[in-house]
Enzyme design. Structure first.
Site, PDB file in Angstrom:
ATOM      1  N   ALA A 228      54.922  20.475  24.316  1.00  0.00           N
ATOM      2  CA  ALA A 228      55.930  21.536  24.374  1.00  0.00           C
ATOM      3  C   ALA A 228      56.720  21.617  23.063  1.00  0.00           C
ATOM      4  O   ALA A 228      56.574  20.772  22.179  1.00  0.00           O
ATOM      5  CB  ALA A 228      56.857  21.310  25.556  1.00  0.00           C
ATOM      6  N   HIS A 229      57.601  22.600  22.980  1.00  0.00           N
ATOM      7  CA  HIS A 229      58.314  22.857  21.722  1.00  0.00           C
ATOM      8  C   HIS A 229      59.229  21.701  21.320  1.00  0.00           C
ATOM      9  O   HIS A 229      59.838  21.065  22.155  1.00  0.00           O
ATOM     10  CB  HIS A 229      59.098  24.168  21.762  1.00  0.00           C
ATOM     11  N   ASN A 230      59.267  21.495  20.010  1.00  0.00           N
ATOM     12  CA  ASN A 230      60.184  20.534  19.397  1.00  0.00           C
ATOM     13  C   ASN A 230      59.869  19.076  19.691  1.00  0.00           C
ATOM     14  O   ASN A 230      60.698  18.195  19.432  1.00  0.00           O
ATOM     15  CB  ASN A 230      61.644  20.842  19.782  1.00  0.00           C
TER      16      ASN A 230
END
EC number: 2.3.1.191
Lengths: 315, 315, 315
Positions: A228-230
C-alpha cells in the site's frame, strides 16, 4: 497556486498571495507546502510544522505556530482531499520531451514510454509494457511483458520486474463527506525502487500520497504481493507470495515475510524480523532478529506452544 | 433456438417449437427462458417459476407448474452446463458496428475496443487496455494501462479502474460428469459497474453466469481483490487489499471489509457492516452497523475477548 | 560448456573437458548435467546420482559415487546459483524461426508471439497477449487479453486462460552470500499445462528451476491463484480464488482447495483431498478422500469441534 486561490476553492476566506507548491504531512512540509491537522493526536506535530499553511479547525487554530498560516475550516481532512486534486499532475502529459533510451536497451513492440522518461542502458523492455511520463529506469533492468509503471516512478539498476506487475497505482485514500460520498485524495507521490530488486508477477505497489513508497536495494518480492501507499520495504527484505502490507508500514532491513502474511498500517518492523506464513502483524516490532507467527501474532515458539494447548481442548 | 433443438442437443425428446432466448434461475426466468432444478431445496422456487421450460428429474417433474414445460433428464445441472454453450456469444464478434468514442475522450496507442462498444466523453483509455465487444463505458472515466474489460460489461461515469484489473472474466462454474470430467457452464451474464467507482490494480471481477455481477455507485476496491460471479457490492462499500468474495454474495450499502477478509458464497451482509482484516464470513449478517472479526467470525469485541482467553492458555 | 569452464567461472580448479548441458537435482540429473549437495539430508540421493558432476563441500566429497566428478567448494548452493546464469537462455531470442500459427486460429492485434513458437489450430489469441520464444500451444485454446506466457512453456488443447494471467514467471529462488546479497538462481525450467485446463484471471504460475511446473489435464484454477516453481497440480484438481502453493508441492488428482487456502512447500497431497477455505497445509497428506480445515490443519470435523471448544472459552 496561491493560498488565496486554494482557500477560495474550498470556500473559505484568505487573502495571502503566497505560492503553494504542494501538500504534505505536518512534519514533512516545507515552507512552500500546505498541510492539515484532523486528529488531535498530531497536535505536537502541528507545533513543529514548517508548513506555509495548515488546514485546521477553529478549536486547534491557537496551536498553529508562528510563520504558518491557519486556514480555518470545519473538515480539514475533507478539504485536503478536495485540494489534492488541484495538485494532481495530468494522467497523461501532453507536452514534454520524447523519452531517452540508453544504449544497448532493447524495446520490444507494443511498448509505450511516456514524456520526459529515461530508460538506462542495457535494459530489456518487453512487449506490452507501459512506462508513464517522467519515469526513470536505471541500467541493466528487465521489465517483463504487460507491466505497468505509472508516471513519476523510479526503478534502479539491475532490477527484474515480472509480468503483469503494477508499480505506482494510486494508494487507497479518500475522505468522507457527511452525506456518504468519498472524495479522492489524489496520490501525488511516487514509488521509488532501488537497485538489484526483483519483483514477481501480478504484484501491486501503490504510489505514495505524499513523497515515496520505497523499495530498497536488494529486496525480493514474490507473486501477487500488495504494497500500500507510503510503505518502505527495507534493504534485502523478502516478501513471499500473496503478502499484503497496509499503508505507511516500514519494514527495516532483511525482514522476511512468509506466504499470505500481512501487516496493518503505520507500523515499523525491526531488522531481521521473520514473520511466518499467515502471520498478521498489528503492532510495531521493535526487537530485531525475532520470529513471529499467527494472528494475533505471537513469538513463533509461543505460537507453536499455544497451538498445542489449543488442540488439547479436543481431548 | 427452439426447445426441440435444445432437447435434441442433450439427447432427450421434446417436440415443442417454442423459441428459447437464454438460461436463467428458477425465479428470474421469463417466459422465453430455460431453467433447471437440481437441488430439492429449490422446490418452492420451481412452483413459482415463469420459465418456458425446466430441466428436471422425473422425480420432481410433477412439481413443474402449468405453463412451464418439463424437460425430464437424469442430470439437470450437467445438462444445463452443456446447453449453456449453445447460448454463449462469440469470444470475438466478427460483425457489428465500429465502436463509438465520445468527444474529449483520449485513446492511447495499443488499445483495442470491440464491436458495438460505446465509450463516453472525456474518458482516458490508456495504452494496452482491452475493451471487448458490446461494452458500455460512461463519461469522464479513466481506465489505466493493461486493464481488460470483457465483452458486454458496463462501466459508469466518473470511474477509475487501475492497471491490470480484469472485469468480466468467466465465473468459476462447471458441472461434473460421472467419469470426472468438468463441463463448463458458460458465463453468459456480465459485470455492471455504477458511477464514481474506483477499483485498484490487478483485481479480478467475474461476470455473472446469468444476469449481472454488480458494483454499485461509489464503491471503492483496493488492489488484488477477487469478486466471484453474481456478487453485488452495495453502494459506497469499501473492500481493501486482497479481499475475496465467493459467488452470489450480496454486500449491502456501505459494507467495509478489511485486508485479506473474505466471504463464502450465497450470503447477504447487512448495510454498514464492518469486517475486520482477515475476517471470514460464512453466514449471512442481518443486523446492520455491527463490527465482526476472525474466522470463524465473532462480533469484534467478542473476538478480542476470545483472543485474550486463548492467550491465557499459555499461562 | 565444459566442466573446466564452469569450475573456472566459480574460481575452483578442474581440468575435465566434459560438456555439461544443464543443471538438475541429484536424482534427476543425467550424465551430462551438473548437480549439487548443500544439505546432508540428501546424502542418500548423492549416492544414487547419475550426474556428470556435483558441487559438494570437502566434508561430503567422499560420498560422491564413481562416475560422478566432485567439484569441491565451500558453498555449493551459492555456486549453483552463480552457475545457473551460465545456462539461462536469452530473455528474448534474436535468432530462430518465425512462429507457426495453425489453421483457423485467430490472432488479434497487439499480440507478440516469439521465435520458434507454435500455436495450434482453431485457437483465439486475444489482444495484448505475449507468447514468448519456443512456446507450444495446442489446438482450440483461448488466451484472453493481456496474458503473458514466458518462453519455453507448453499449453495443451482446449484450454482457457483468462486475462492478465502470467505463466512461466521466474520461481522465487536465490542463494545468500555471506555479506547479505542474494544471487539469483536462474529458473531454467518451464511450465507445462495439459489439456482441458481453465485458469482464471490474474493468476501467477511460476516456471520450474529445473524441469517443469506441471498442471495436469482437466484442472480448474480460479482468479488470483499463486503457483510456485516446481509444483504439480494433479488431474482434475480445483483451486478456488486466491489459493497459494509454495514451491515443489504436489497435488495428486482431484484435490480441491477452498478460497485463500494454501500449502507450504515440498508437500504431497493425496488424491481427492479437500482443503476448506483458509486451510493451511504444512505437512503432506497421505490418506486420500479426506477433508481438512484450519491453520494449523485438522480434519474438517475435528476442526469444527475444536472451534466449538474454543468458543466455549467465552462462557
Amino acid at each position: 497556486m496561491t493560498l488565496e486561490e486554494i482557500a477560495d476553492f474550498i470556500g473559505i476566506n484568505c487573502q495571502e498571495k503566497k505560492e503553494i507548491t504542494g501538500l504534505n504531512t505536518l512534519l514533512d512540509s516545507n515552507e512552500n507546502q500546505l498541510t492539515f491537522l484532523e486528529n488531535k493526536k498530531y497536535l505536537s506535530d502541528l507545533k513543529n510544522t514548517k508548513a506555509a499553511a495548515v488546514l485546521v479547525t477553529s478549536e486547534n487554530a491557537s496551536e498553529v505556530p508562528n510563520g504558518t498560516i491557519a486556514l480555518i475550516c470545519d473538515e480539514p481532512y475533507l478539504n485536503l482531499a478536495k485540494i489534492s486534486k488541484l495538485f494532481a499532475p495530468n494522467v497523461v502529459e501532453m507536452d514534454g520531451e520524447k523519452p531517452l533510451i540508453g544504449g544497448g536497451t532493447k524495446v520490444m513492440p507494443n511498448v509505450y514510454i511516456g514524456k520526459d522518461s529515461v530508460v538506462g542502458s542495457d535494459c530489456t523492455i518487453m512487449a506490452g509494457v507501459f512506462i508513464g511520463d517522467n519515469v526513470k529506469i536505471g541500467n541493466n533492468t528487465i521489465i517483463y511483458p504487460n507491466v505497468t509503471i505509472y508516471r513519476d516512478c523510479v526503478v534502479g539498476n539491475d532490477c527484474i520486474i515480472h509480468a503483469g506487475t503494477v508499480i505506482g497505482s494510486d494508494g487507497f485514500g479518500f475522505a468522507n463527506t457527511k452525506d456518504g460520498k468519498y472524495i479522492k485524495i489524489y496520490q501525488n507521490g511516487n514509488v521509488t525502487i532501488g537497485n538489484d530488486v526483483e519483483i514477481g508477477a501480478n504484484c501491486a505497489i501503490d504510489r505514495a500520497v505524499f513523497k515515496s513508497t520505497i523499495i530498497e536495494d536488494g529486496a525480493r518480492l514474490d507473486n501477487l504481493v500488495h504494497i500500500a501507499h507510503n510503505c518502505k520495504i527495507g534493504r534485502g527484505s523478502i516478501l513471499t507470495g500473496q503478502v499484503g502490507l497496509a499503508g505507511s508500514t516500514i519494514l527495516n532491513a532483511y525482514v522476511v515475510m512468509g506466504g499470505q502474511s500481512a501487516t496493518a498500517g503505520h507500523l515499523e518492523i525491526a531488522p531481521f524480523t521473520t514473520i511466518a506464513a499467515r502471520g498478521g502483524v498489528t503492532k510495531s516490532i521493535t526487537e530485531p532478529k525475532k520470529s513471529w507467527a499467527g494472528f494475533p501474532l505471537f513469538e513463533h515458539k509461543q505460537w507453536l506452544k499455544l497451538q498445542g494447548k489449543i488442540s488439547n481442548l479436543l481431548k
